[in-house]
Design an enzyme around this catalytic site. Structure first.
Site, PDB file in Angstrom:
ATOM      1  N   SER A 185      19.872  28.662  18.666  1.00 44.19           N
ATOM      2  CA  SER A 185      18.913  27.971  19.526  1.00 44.19           C
ATOM      3  C   SER A 185      17.515  27.856  18.959  1.00 44.19           C
ATOM      4  CB  SER A 185      18.844  28.672  20.891  1.00 44.19           C
ATOM      5  OG  SER A 185      18.416  30.017  20.738  1.00 44.19           O
ATOM      6  N   HIS A 213      24.181  26.232  23.450  1.00 45.85           N
ATOM      7  CA  HIS A 213      23.455  25.042  22.982  1.00 45.85           C
ATOM      8  C   HIS A 213      24.367  24.032  22.299  1.00 45.85           C
ATOM      9  CE1 HIS A 213      19.245  26.227  23.794  1.00 45.85           C
ATOM     10  NE2 HIS A 213      19.735  27.454  23.687  1.00 45.85           N
ATOM     11  N   LYS A 243      22.163  24.043  30.549  1.00 49.98           N
ATOM     12  CA  LYS A 243      21.479  23.296  29.493  1.00 49.98           C
ATOM     13  C   LYS A 243      21.952  21.842  29.516  1.00 49.98           C
ATOM     14  CE  LYS A 243      20.251  27.372  26.851  1.00 49.98           C
ATOM     15  NZ  LYS A 243      20.585  28.357  27.888  1.00 49.98           N
TER      16      LYS A 243
END
Length: 396
Positions: A185, A213, A243
């Site tokens: 990340s 991610h 996310k």
């Protein structure tokens, strides 16, 4: 307040501020989209994990509202008593389909996932090989398990092989796991999963990929394991729903037996109230959007490539990013904070990332372009980066 506590807090907060390590929180006055409002000022937002713009999607808002009307605002209990709604079952079926596995289990957050799943399988008789740049939730999950944690040099397959050989041949451990982020990340690089799988097969390692991610971003949206076609080779596919998915929660996908075990032995599943109905309904809808079309995924990558090329052309150090995550590595912590502050004053919100999130001397501003940004927004941001970067002597 206790005198000892007061002295501890005063001294340590002062030290953090002096070193440029104190994080100021800026509350948003509206949705977390491509543009945000802070203190009455509109800013181009380059700090959100809302990769696909789904956190503000109108159709998902309606799904959440409808679910609240039908089920209420909360689940009312832990999953194992009577907090499991039919919506939770649908979500887990959708997650298994999304990740290409037999089954899946959902949790209240991605952080909870790592705390839950690692410690449900690994214990003090075991060892965990962990990439040195893994997320804090992995580190905490490993510690909670009681297993011996062996740090592996970042993306160093020779080091992984050597440490896997030593751990498995030592006779000290019943099980050995290798755990890695799918997408790192802070740097935006992708784990070398094909070589990981080869080494895992050689030494019978349990494999665990945290794809927080990567889900929605890599593998045409299906994640990093799918990117390499390794759905049948990775034991644990973990991810977050907060996310690219745009809502909240986390999950682990794997074999039916693994999921059955996690449902009776992972403590956050057993002892925390289930995710709210509105969030679950919105998550199911978000997953369907990603599975039905790559339009948002493709736009995200187009914007990421555009911003990355622009920052490189200006002379910024963006490291070895392979994804839309694009750091501008500054180095010194105070300068990183100053750079971020000046960007904000000029209309761009890009948060400084410093120790302990990254190593000391590796301070940076991390840019997170999304599918919702326009080229005009990105051009304006690049113009501000050029102005502030030259002003502070970061670029020439």
């Amino acid at each position: 307040m206790s005198k000892v506590l007061n002295a501890f807090l005063t001294e340590n907060l002062k030290e953090l501020r002096e070193q440029g390590l104190y994080n100021e929180i800026n509350p948003l006055e509206g949705p977390n989209g491509a543009e945000i409002t802070i203190g009455g000022k509109q800013l181009i937002n380059l700090s959100s994990n809302n990769y696909l713009g789904l956190a503000t999607d109108e159709s998902l808002k309606e799904l959440a509202k409808d679910a609240i009307d039908k089920y209420g605002v909360g689940a009312g209990a832990v999953r194992t008593i009577n907090g499991t709604l039919d919506l939770h079952v649908l979500l887990e079926e959708k997650l298994a389909q999304f990740k290409g596995t037999e089954a899946a289990i959902s949790f209240q957050s991605g952080f909870n996932c790592n705390m839950a799943a690692i410690s449900a399988v690994m214990n003090k008789k075991d060892a965990i090989l962990s990439d040195e740049l893994n997320h804090a939730s992995i580190i905490d999950g490993c510690r909670l398990s009681g297993a011996k944690v062996i740090r592996v040099n970042h993306q160093d397959m020779d080091d992984l092989r050597a440490k896997a050989k030593e751990a498995t041949e030592s006779g000290l451990y019943e099980k050995v796991m290798y755990i890695t982020d799918g997408v790192f990340s802070m740097d935006g690089n992708i784990a070398n999963l094909p070589d990981v799988v080869k080494i895992a097969k050689e030494f019978d390692l349990i494999t665990y990929v945290d794809d927080a991610h990567g889900s929605g971003v890599t593998g045409k949206g299906k994640g990093t394991v799918k990117h390499f076609g390794l759905e049948k080779e990775i034991d644990f596919q973990m991810g977050t729903l907060s996310k690219a998915i745009g809502v909240v929660g986390g999950y682990v996908a794997g074999t039916q037996e693994l999921i059955d075990w996690l449902k009776v032995r992972s403590r956050p599943f057993l002892f925390s109230t289930a995710v709210t109905p509105g969030d679950v309904a919105a998550t199911i809808g978000a997953l369907q959007i990603i599975m039905d079309s790559t339009e948002l995924h493709d736009k995200l990558w187009e914007n990421g490539d555009y911003l990355k090329a622009g920052l490189q052309k200006l002379g910024f150090d963006i490291g070895a990013s392979e994804t839309p995550i694009t750091p501008c590595i500054i180095g010194e912590e105070k300068l990183s904070q100053q750079f971020s502050k000046r960007l904000m004053e000029e209309g761009v919100y890009a948060k400084a990332i410093v120790f302990p999130t990254v190593a000391k001397g590796k301070g940076r501003v991390r840019n997170m372009p999304t599918a919702s940004h326009t080229k005009e927004m990105l051009d304006e941001a690049l113009s501000v980066y050029e102005k502030v970067g030259k002003e502070l002597g970061i670029i020439s």
